[in-house]
Design an enzyme around this catalytic site. Structure first.
Site, mmCIF file in Angstrom:
data_model
loop_
_atom_site.group_PDB
_atom_site.id
_atom_site.type_symbol
_atom_site.label_atom_id
_atom_site.label_comp_id
_atom_site.label_asym_id
_atom_site.label_seq_id
_atom_site.Cartn_x
_atom_site.Cartn_y
_atom_site.Cartn_z
ATOM 1 N N SER A 1 -9.666 1.487 2.771
ATOM 2 C CA SER A 1 -8.600 2.120 1.917
ATOM 3 C C SER A 1 -7.605 1.373 1.439
ATOM 4 O O SER A 1 -6.901 1.886 0.499
ATOM 5 C CB SER A 1 -8.024 3.281 2.975
ATOM 6 O OG SER A 1 -7.162 2.734 3.972
ATOM 7 N N SER B 1 -9.880 -1.098 7.112
ATOM 8 C CA SER B 1 -9.161 -0.903 5.982
ATOM 9 C C SER B 1 -8.683 -1.962 5.496
ATOM 10 O O SER B 1 -8.183 -2.008 4.216
ATOM 11 C CB SER B 1 -8.155 0.409 5.959
ATOM 12 O OG SER B 1 -8.964 1.507 6.007
ATOM 13 N N LYS C 1 0.800 -1.231 0.173
ATOM 14 C CA LYS C 1 -0.012 -0.026 0.077
ATOM 15 C C LYS C 1 0.819 1.267 0.039
ATOM 16 O O LYS C 1 1.908 1.191 0.485
ATOM 17 C CB LYS C 1 -0.726 -0.094 1.290
ATOM 18 C CG LYS C 1 -2.048 0.959 1.381
ATOM 19 C CD LYS C 1 -2.753 0.815 2.712
ATOM 20 C CE LYS C 1 -3.883 1.859 2.733
ATOM 21 N NZ LYS C 1 -4.754 1.446 3.980
#
Ligand SMILES: [Zn+2]
Lengths: 487, 481
Positions: A155, A179, A80
């Site tokens: 996310s 997330s 990420k």
């Protein structure tokens, strides 16, 4: 014979160990798959092909010399874009950090490098991890590989989508209010949010410091466990890092659920849940019972306050954490600002997206003199009550089972203009962050339309191994992992 | 009401840089005077993803200070964030202690013209320093520069209650506090380099009133002189405001060194809302009993106690004792020397006189002295015995100061020893009296003033080295006294 990228991390690791394939071959397969599907999925913000191949070559050389660094040496993974990578641009999917090339690696990135895993690239996310659909990325939304018109969740949606689309074998995400787990549920992958303090936050761009926790995302429970063991380390650079031993999650992984008591919180099965999700969860609970677990009806009475509490605390911390993006030292600076105040307002006005601004304003307000007691302080008190709810329940049961997300993947754009309904996406996941507990999402079925559904497991502090064991017992019955996204 | 009808009320907030090698939350050096931004790392630059790790030495120093000032040292205190935007504040917030500081409620005793006074210390808290904005160097290019070498340097803020009643008391408090911190080894007391700085909260109220007036905070007070001037100016200003029927606004004011006035920096209206909240990246600060005990046991004798002891143990007057105890190395050296002399007052005279002069002139710290306490003791004994004169002794001390050589060697080499040999002196005396028969007769006839002439002649003949006592004794004997 299926392609190389269809293998799980542990399967690939076995082939690497037997020298059936090389890390360079696996990395090239990953890069080819990215070239093939990422124009549609759009999981990657940046692919580091030279870096990944160089790392793969080094892994092969170690293998040849008989000295692999870890069980996953040579297995390519993605990160990420919230994790700082030395020499590789890191933006947290925000304009404000465009062009920022970190001078240091996040601790977890260093651990992965030390374990010999090639890092393929940086994955899309909601800007500063604020969002539940990846649509608040400043660059582009990521698409769900199971249905490209839908969101992969957020996310860590880029990480989930890349893993689900077989672009990488595993990935790291972060979980502040769900997330990791929510996108895992929406993409038929496994995501583990470790106990707060279990995995170092050093070098992870902060959203809400008291809630953020990095964790592994992979296609199987075994992969998730293996990846987790590489990053679960005490880190002296993170003062909130727990000084506990790295757990052995693989040894007892196949031990099953016989004799375990699993709590089913009635507050988590209230209205608002999609009927297909509810039905699939009921069926999954029955299966766990058949596998030897005992289901216990439990109550977490303060659940209804969790959402408000979470958004007050997370936004308060975020408003402070994001103050450093002022255009003075790194990232983007407003071009035509005259004077200091203009420099701040224009840099931040241009650099941050709508969702980030919304939360900064909410947090600033909640912390303001005169409102602190009514909002921030009260939220802290409720947080304590929520923690106590869990402590009580865990005196009765070994783990808690619930849905991960109230609905399956929704259409891109469907909730963009309705932040409150977007916030409800995290309603089952965020109490776990408020309590600092470990949580895991494991695939538990599909809707009629073929959209993945996830089951959430919550555990006692530092009890990740048990969550993985329960998830594995369930996974063994289904092999959802073999079902590939139709991308 | 005239100025004399008002009472000034002052509280001081002192920022002291702790004498650690590294910063409070990272490993960067705290050394002064490096190239701009040389002592920085991702942590103190506030890079994305960084986290603070507390330097434990900082805690030790704060505990030490708290114990020395008689504070309650809290077993648990809490870090907070103070949020505001400024280019020299890298994270957009300062990590500090807010509602739960590490030490609370101590006191400091000072001397005032009307006797001892106890000033209450409300709290001691820890925080990180900000960096420095440099406007001058690049102003021509329309730029401001930022130097973050200081960012993250550990500071201790010591906040007094408003117990001080005039500028002299404030100055005395600041001096005594500085001496204590320097004694403890936690601060270097350097106002010029900003490692010891002070803000003053000043208000005035009619004499006899029990309600404090509206206060103003004075900043930028980096010398004892400025502190005194600023308080006196500000008190007079506030009285003027009240006298002319106005009211004092709560505001922050700067001391303008050039104009000698305080001027408004920001008013209450545009005061910051710092949005304090507990720092989530740091656990509560815990002080163990073991740490507290070990710090308590290693506390040095503090200046005031030492002064009292010097008076009782060495029989010194208060004036001497205060000067000798103002700095710990001087006091320690005095005590080391006192072991080698019988008369501490005489030793004190040497310290306050010749030695102070040398230290000042040469700019030498006590730690760099070349001679030993035993050598100084030997010199004093030599003077006492009359082997050298007091004046010659000063020369010997000067030489010892520069070279560290033995006093006996210096005396021998320079030929400074007095002649105390009776035969030798007697021979000279006889010779002088024989050569001046006329003067002797005048003396014997009653003109006693001639006596000085004989002494001068003898000393001249002996090149000043005649033992004065012996010369006198023999002269008087020969002259039939
Ligand atoms: Zn540093």
């Amino acid at each position: 014979m299926s392609s190389l990228t269809d293998l799980s991390m542990l399967e690939l690791a076995a082939k690497l160990a037997s020298r059936e394939v090389s890390s360079v071959e696996a990395t090239q397969a990953s890069l080819q798959r990215i070239a093939q599907v990422d124009p549609k999925v759009r999981a990657f913000l940046r692919v580091d092909e030279p870096g990944a191949l160089k790392s793969a070559e080094a892994s092969d050389a170690r293998r040849k010399a008989g000295s692999p660094l870890s069980a996953l040496d040579g297995v390519p993974v993605g990160l990420k874009d919230i994790f700082l990578t030395e020499g590789v641009e890191t933006t947290c999917a925000s304009r404000v950090l465009e062009g920022f090339v970190p001078p240091y690696d996040a601790t977890v990135v260093r651990l992965l490098k030390e374990a010999g895993l090639p890092l393929v690239g940086k994955l899309n996310m909601d800007e500063f991890a604020m969002g539940s659909s990846n649509e608040s990325s400043a660059y582009f939304p990521t698409h769900n590989p199971w249905d490209l018109t839908r969101t992969p969740g957020g996310s860590s949606g880029g990480s989930a989508a890349a893993v689900a689309a077989r672009e990488v074998f595993g990935a790291l995400g972060t979980d502040t209010g769900g997330s990791i787990r929510q996108p895992a549920a929406l993409t038929n992958t496994v995501g583990l949010k470790p106990t707060y303090g279990r995995v170092s936050r050093y070098g992870v761009i902060a959203f809400a410091s008291s809630l953020d926790q990095p964790g592994p995302m992979a296609r199987t429970v075994g992969d998730t466990a293996a990846l987790f063991q590489l990053i679960a380390r005490h880190d002296p650079l993170d003062s909130t890092s727990a000084d506990v031993e790295t757990p052995d999650c693989l040894t007892g992984l196949e031990d099953g659920v016989r004799g375990l008591k699993l709590g089913v919180p009635r507050e988590y099965f209230a209205e608002g849940m999609d009927p297909e999700v509810a039905g699939t969860l009921r069926a999954s609970l029955e299966e766990l019972e058949k596998l030897g677990a005992t289901l216990v009806d439990v109550s977490l009475p303060h659940t209804k306050y969790a959402l408000a509490t979470y958004y007050l605390l997370a936004s308060s911390e975020a408003s402070s954490n994001l103050a450093r993006y002022d255009g003075i030292r790194y990232g983007q600076r407003a071009k035509d600002a005259r004077g200091l105040k203009e420099l701040y307002t224009q840099t931040r006005g241009q650099g941050f997206g709508a969702e980030v601004k919304r939360r900064i304003m909410l947090g600033t307000y909640a912390l303001s003199a005169g409102y602190y007691d009514a909002y921030y302080l009260r939220a802290q008190k409720v947080r304590t009550l929520i923690r106590e709810d869990f402590t009580k329940v865990f005196q009765q049961v070994d783990a808690i089972v619930s849905p991960t997300s109230p609905v399956p993947a929704f259409k891109l754009g469907a909730k963009v203009d309705d932040p409150l309904s977007m916030y409800l996406m995290d309603v089952y996941t965020l109490p776990c962050n408020l309590a600092g507990l470990p949580g895991l999402s494991v695939p538990c079925g599909f809707t009629q339309a073929g959209l993945p559904i996830g089951m959430q497991l919550l555990g006692r502090p530092f009890d990740e191994a048990r969550l993985l064991r329960i998830a594995r017992a369930f996974e063994r019955e289904h092999d959802f992992f073999r079902r590939a996204a139709p991308v | 009401m005239p100025l004399s009808d008002f009472q000034t009320v002052i509280g001081l907030e002192v920022h002291a840089q702790l004498l650690t090698q590294s910063k409070i939350f990272c490993g960067c050096s705290t050394a002064f005077g490096a190239e701009p931004n040389h002592h920085t790392c991702p942590v103190c630059l506030g890079m994305p993803g960084v986290l603070p790790v507390l330097n434990q030495r900082v805690v030790e120093y704060a505990v030490r200070t708290g114990l020395a000032l008689g504070c309650t040292v809290k077993a648990t205190s809490v870090w907070s964030r103070k949020n505001y935007f400024y280019p020299d504040l890298p994270k957009g917030y300062q990590i500090t202690q807010y509602d739960q500081p590490i030490c609370e409620w101590g006191e400091l005793v000072i001397d005032t013209p009307s006797g001892e006074k106890t000033v209450r210390v409300r709290r001691i808290h820890l925080e990180e320093d900000a960096g420095k904005s440099v406007h001058d160097a690049a102003a021509s290019a329309g730029q401001s520069l930022v130097d973050l070498n200081r960012a993250g340097v550990p500071l201790m803020e010591i906040v007094s209650e408003p117990d001080l009643r005039d500028a002299d008391e404030a100055v005395e408090y600041l001096k005594v506090l500085r001496d204590v911190l320097v004694y403890l080894g936690v601060n270097d007391g350097n106002l010029e380099e900003g490692s010891f700085r002070c803000d003053a909260n000043v208000s005035v109220m009619p004499k006899g009133s029990t309600t404090y007036g509206q206060r103003c905070e004075l900043k930028n007070l980096n010398s004892f002189r400025f502190l005194k001037q600023a308080i006196e100016y500000e008190a007079a200003r506030q009285v003027d405001v009240l006298e002319s029927g106005g009211k004092v606004d709560q505001e922050t004011r700067l001391w303008d060194v050039n104009k000698g006035v305080t001027r408004s920096m920001r008013s209450k209206e545009d005061a910051h809302d710092y949005r304090y909240f507990p720092e989530p990246d740091l656990p509560p600060l815990l002080v163990s009993d073991a740490l507290r005990d070990s710090q308590r046991q290693s506390l040095p004798e503090l200046p005031r106690a030492k002064r009292t002891r010097f008076m009782s143990e060495y029989g010194l007057p208060a004036y001497d004792a205060r000067i000798l105890t103002a700095e710990r190395p001087l006091a320690d050296f005095f005590e080391a020397c006192a072991k080698h002399v019988s008369d501490a007052k005489k030793l004190s005279n040497w310290f306050l006189g010749e030695l102070s002069r040398l230290l000042k002139e040469e700019g030498t710290p006590i730690s760099a002295l070349r001679f030993t306490p035993a050598q100084l003791g030997e010199l004093l004994a030599t003077v006492e015995k009359g082997t050298v004169s007091a004046n010659a002794g000063k020369d010997v001390l000067g030489e010892m100061f520069r070279t560290g050589r033995q006093p006996a060697d210096i005396i021998a080499e320079k030929g400074l020893a007095q002649v105390s040999d009776v035969g030798a002196v007697e021979a000279v005396v006889d010779d002088i009296l024989a050569k001046n028969v006329g003067e002797v007769e005048k003396y014997k006839a009653g003109k006693k003033s001639v006596y000085g002439f004989f002494v001068g002649q003898v000393m001249k003949a002996m090149k000043g080295k005649g033992n004065p006592g012996l010369v006198n004794e023999l002269l008087k004997k020969k002259l039939g006294e």
